[in-house]
Structure formats: structure tokens, C-alpha cells
Design a protein around this motif. Sequence first.
Motif, PDB file in Angstrom:
ATOM      1  N   TYR B 253       0.814  -1.309  -0.121  1.00  0.00           N
ATOM      2  CA  TYR B 253       0.156  -0.190  -0.044  1.00  0.00           C
ATOM      3  C   TYR B 253       0.845   1.357   0.133  1.00  0.00           C
ATOM      4  O   TYR B 253       0.874   1.934  -0.844  1.00  0.00           O
ATOM      5  N   PRO B 254       1.675   1.479   1.059  1.00  0.00           N
ATOM      6  CA  PRO B 254       2.496   2.603   1.191  1.00  0.00           C
ATOM      7  C   PRO B 254       3.509   2.640  -0.101  1.00  0.00           C
ATOM      8  O   PRO B 254       3.759   3.674  -0.693  1.00  0.00           O
ATOM      9  N   LEU B 255       4.028   1.700  -0.441  1.00  0.00           N
ATOM     10  CA  LEU B 255       4.891   1.331  -1.631  1.00  0.00           C
ATOM     11  C   LEU B 255       4.584   1.917  -2.956  1.00  0.00           C
ATOM     12  O   LEU B 255       5.260   2.682  -3.515  1.00  0.00           O
ATOM     13  N   THR B 256       3.348   1.284  -3.108  1.00  0.00           N
ATOM     14  CA  THR B 256       2.736   1.784  -4.553  1.00  0.00           C
ATOM     15  C   THR B 256       2.403   3.220  -4.519  1.00  0.00           C
ATOM     16  O   THR B 256       2.193   4.138  -5.485  1.00  0.00           O
ATOM     17  N   LEU B 257       1.879   3.565  -3.213  1.00  0.00           N
ATOM     18  CA  LEU B 257       1.282   5.081  -3.232  1.00  0.00           C
ATOM     19  C   LEU B 257       2.575   5.977  -3.547  1.00  0.00           C
ATOM     20  O   LEU B 257       2.492   6.973  -4.315  1.00  0.00           O
ATOM     21  N   TRP B 258       3.628   5.518  -3.133  1.00  0.00           N
ATOM     22  CA  TRP B 258       4.980   6.271  -3.102  1.00  0.00           C
ATOM     23  C   TRP B 258       5.445   6.331  -4.656  1.00  0.00           C
ATOM     24  O   TRP B 258       5.970   7.111  -5.224  1.00  0.00           O
ATOM     25  N   LEU B 259       5.314   5.061  -5.132  1.00  0.00           N
ATOM     26  CA  LEU B 259       6.211   4.815  -6.392  1.00  0.00           C
ATOM     27  C   LEU B 259       5.305   5.290  -7.539  1.00  0.00           C
ATOM     28  O   LEU B 259       5.615   5.380  -8.665  1.00  0.00           O
TER      29      LEU B 259
END
Lengths: 226, 309
Positions: B253-259
Motif C-alpha cells: 500500500y504505502p510502497l505503490t502510493l509512493w512509487l
Amino acid sequence: MIYFDHVSKVYSPTSVALEGVNLTIEPKEFISIVGQSGAGKTTLIKLLLGEDRPTAGKVFFESINVHELSAKDLPAFRRRVGAVFQDFRLLPTKTAFENISFAMESAGMSEEEIEADVTQVLDLVGIVGKAWHFPHELSGGEKQRVAIARAIAMRPDVIIADEPTGNLDPMNTFEIIKLLEKINDLGSTVILTTHNKDVINGLNRRVVTLEGGRVVRDDKNGRYVL
Amino acid sequence: MEHSHNHTPTMLRRMVKNGIVAFWRNGWVTLATILIMVLTLFMAGSLLFSNVLLTSALTNLEGKVDVSVYLKTSADDKEISNLVKSVSELPEVGGVEYVSRDAALAQFKEKHQDNSLITRSLDELGDNPLGATLNIKAKDLSKYEAISNFLEAGVFASIIDRVNYRQNQLVIDRLSAILQASRRGGLGISLVLAFIAALVAFNTIRLAIYTNREEISIMRLVGAKNSYIQGPYIVEGILHGILAAVVAMVVFYPLTLWLGPKTEAFFGGPNLFDYYTAHFFSLFGILLMVGVALGATSSWIAVKRYLKV
């Protein structure tokens, strides 16, 4: 009831554990097997439990040839033979109660039967209050009581006790042996291996002496002679 | 023993219960196993995401290629509409855009409106010097050769001035080779990485069960059936898989939000976070399936080793 017929176990040419052992054990007998370390006591027990195979000869339990049992039939056979060991061999992540009930669950007994039987054997060995303790929370004597409770819970015909007092102090040793005698009085055959002289002399029962893998002595009311 | 066959639900319930209890009591071993499984599933998920990016980047790139057919000014409307019709019907063709002479002129004028020399020359010429153009997109890059051959050798050769495929042929071929290599390479690397990740998870579970070999032998010694010993370990493996899948999804979740915005700008592809939210359940389903299958089969194989007579 149990019959060793010319049984040999050779691990390698220089390491012969048993050599042509003939031994008959009658029902309801209390038999002690003595001998020095390496005399073949543990090998004898392992062969009887089907943990190991003889190099030559046969081991019979009633009419069953133990080493011709299929993998499927072995569990049921082992539930007829309760075993107790020097190192207790309890399951460390199971409570005393669960250690005892495990084999009963596997055999498909009902919850009520299990509950009743486990409570009964815990009472017999005298540790009802410790049912929900894990092995690491129990003393050596208590662990061996749990192991004995587990061995007798399935009401086996035979109890095999392989140096059960090896890790215990004299007080606990005395009580464990008394427990085995009580179990014998209740109708089970008991096979005990030990090298504790006091235990043997106090029992005054049949003693079989092993030396270098051979039976060298078989006395009806034996004393510890080595 | 005889009546145990009628007790399948009871036995199943007992095995599930024992599995859950062992899962809980094994504490650190459970935690470590789940951590490794999370890494494995994270790897699997990352491969899925990279595949989405790679595919969309390659498709974008492919879409930028077309061939233009410049028609002679003498070509009349009937001949042109015949040509458009037969080209559209070719199985290799993905799309045809027709730019008429007037439209071509208008585009040309607009493009050069600041260049007074060109606009003046055009005005002086009076007549429209440009021919109509067909922009053809093939279904894939390898089909351009066939389309060009059809145009140059066919009945329409008389109205075609030239086809720009020949000057671009080298670039198209090279691009085609690169795209094909990227797809194959991507698949190959994905398979290798997935295999390594699965192997790591498998060996972690094997190691965890190796430390339990003594217990397994005790269970056998007290007369427990092999299936009854194995069951709880498989349940434990399934639980490892489920929990690892949940954790991996949470991490994404946070990873794709950031990437998401970064990859979108770089690859011109979809925003990974949008992809994550839109495909949440299918992604979770895949990770769950991989995790559970891996956990269960690893446990099954590992325990089996210690159940031999």
C-alpha cells in the motif's frame, strides 16, 4: 507373549549390538533387563518397538511379527506398547494433558473418553494439579510421571521402561519404580532396563543379564550381579 | 482404529486446532518463517507490478510506430477509397488514418505559418502540391514488411508515390528485436527470481521442521498415525501463507502510493497505486494462493521425510 527368536543386530562388523538372543516374556510379568552400557539393552527395546530392524531373527508380539508390520499398522501396534525413556521424550510445546491425549486423539477417541482417561492416569501417577503445565515447568520426577501416564493411557498390554530412573534422584527413583509395580499389579506386562543395583535388588523379580549382546543370565528372583 | 474412519470431521477439527495452537506456541519460529514468506510474496508481487509496467511501456513504444503512404496528386477519390478499403481489410493492419490533400495542406500551412517564405511560395503556386497520405498501424511490428510489400507490388502501385517503410525499416526491425528481447528477458528473469524466492521459503520451512524432527519421532513412538502428525504441520504452513499474504499486501500500500507517480512519469504507464487499488482482490488472491500452496507443500514434503519407517 513376547518372543525374541535368535535375534541379532549388527551395525557393522566391529559393532555387534545383539547376537542370537532368545527371550520369552510372559503376560503380566515384571522383567528387568540389566547390563553395562553397550550390552544391547536399548537395541533390544528399539527392536521391540519397531524403531529398528534386526539383522537376523524375528521379534514376535503375540502372533505379530513386529518387523513385518506395514507403516499403516505400526501406529496401532505402538499404542499397545507404552514406552518410557530416560530422557522422558515429552513434546515440549504441549502441556502434560496434551502430551497424554495426543495418541488418544490420533486413535479417534471421543473428547469425553479422552478427558476421563487422562484425568484417571494423571491421578494414578499423582500429578493431577500439573495437567496444564508445559514440560519445562515440571521437575524431572514430574516429567517422568507424565511420560508414564502417557504410556499407560492407551491401556497397553506392555509397558517398556528404558532406564526410566537414569536422570532421577533416589527419592524419585523409588517412587517411579513403585508406580511401575502398581501398573504391573493392574495387569500390564512391564519390561524395565536399568543399571541401578538398588532398584533390581529391591524388586526381587525376574532379571535378565545382557553382556556383549548375549543373554548370560536369566534368574527368576534375580539380584544384580555383574 | 476401526471407528476412526467415521470420525473424519472430528480428526480434521483436531488437526486444525493442533495446527493453530502450534502456530501460536512456536512464537519466534513462526515469526521468522512468516518474515521469509513475506519476502517471497513481496518478490512475487513486485514481479507482477514490474510486468504491468514493462508491458505498458512496450505497448506504448510499439504504438508510436507507423508507416506513411504518400499518394500521387493525380490519384482520384475513387481509387483512394478503394485503397483505404483494401488496406483496412488486410489481417495484418490494426488501423488506418486517411489524411486528404486538403487536410495535408492545412496541416502543412499550420506547421509553417511563421515561415513567410513557404507561405508565400504556396500562395504563388496557387495549386495544392501535396498528395493525400495514409498512416497505417500494423497489429505488431513484424507485419510492416508484408504491408509494404502489398502496397508496392499490388494493383495500387500506380497511385502510390512512395511508402516510407524502407527508410525506417532498420529502426523498426531493431525496435522489434529489442521489444521481443525485453519481453523474453522479463519473463525469464521473473521465472528465475520467483524460483529462487520459492526455494528460500521452502528451505526455511524445512529448517523449521528439521528442528521438530525429535518431536515427530516421539509422536510416532506413542503411536500417532502419520496423517495425524502431518496434518497440523500443513495447517501451520497454510497459516504462514495466509498471514504472509496479508502482510505483503499491507506493505504494498504505502510502497505503490509512493512509487505510483514516479513510475507513471518514467514509463508513461499506469499509476501503480491505481493498479493496486483496482486489482486489490485479484492481487491478494494471487499472493494468498502462492503463499498457501508454498506453505502447505513445503510442510508436507518436509514432514514426510521424518515419517519414513
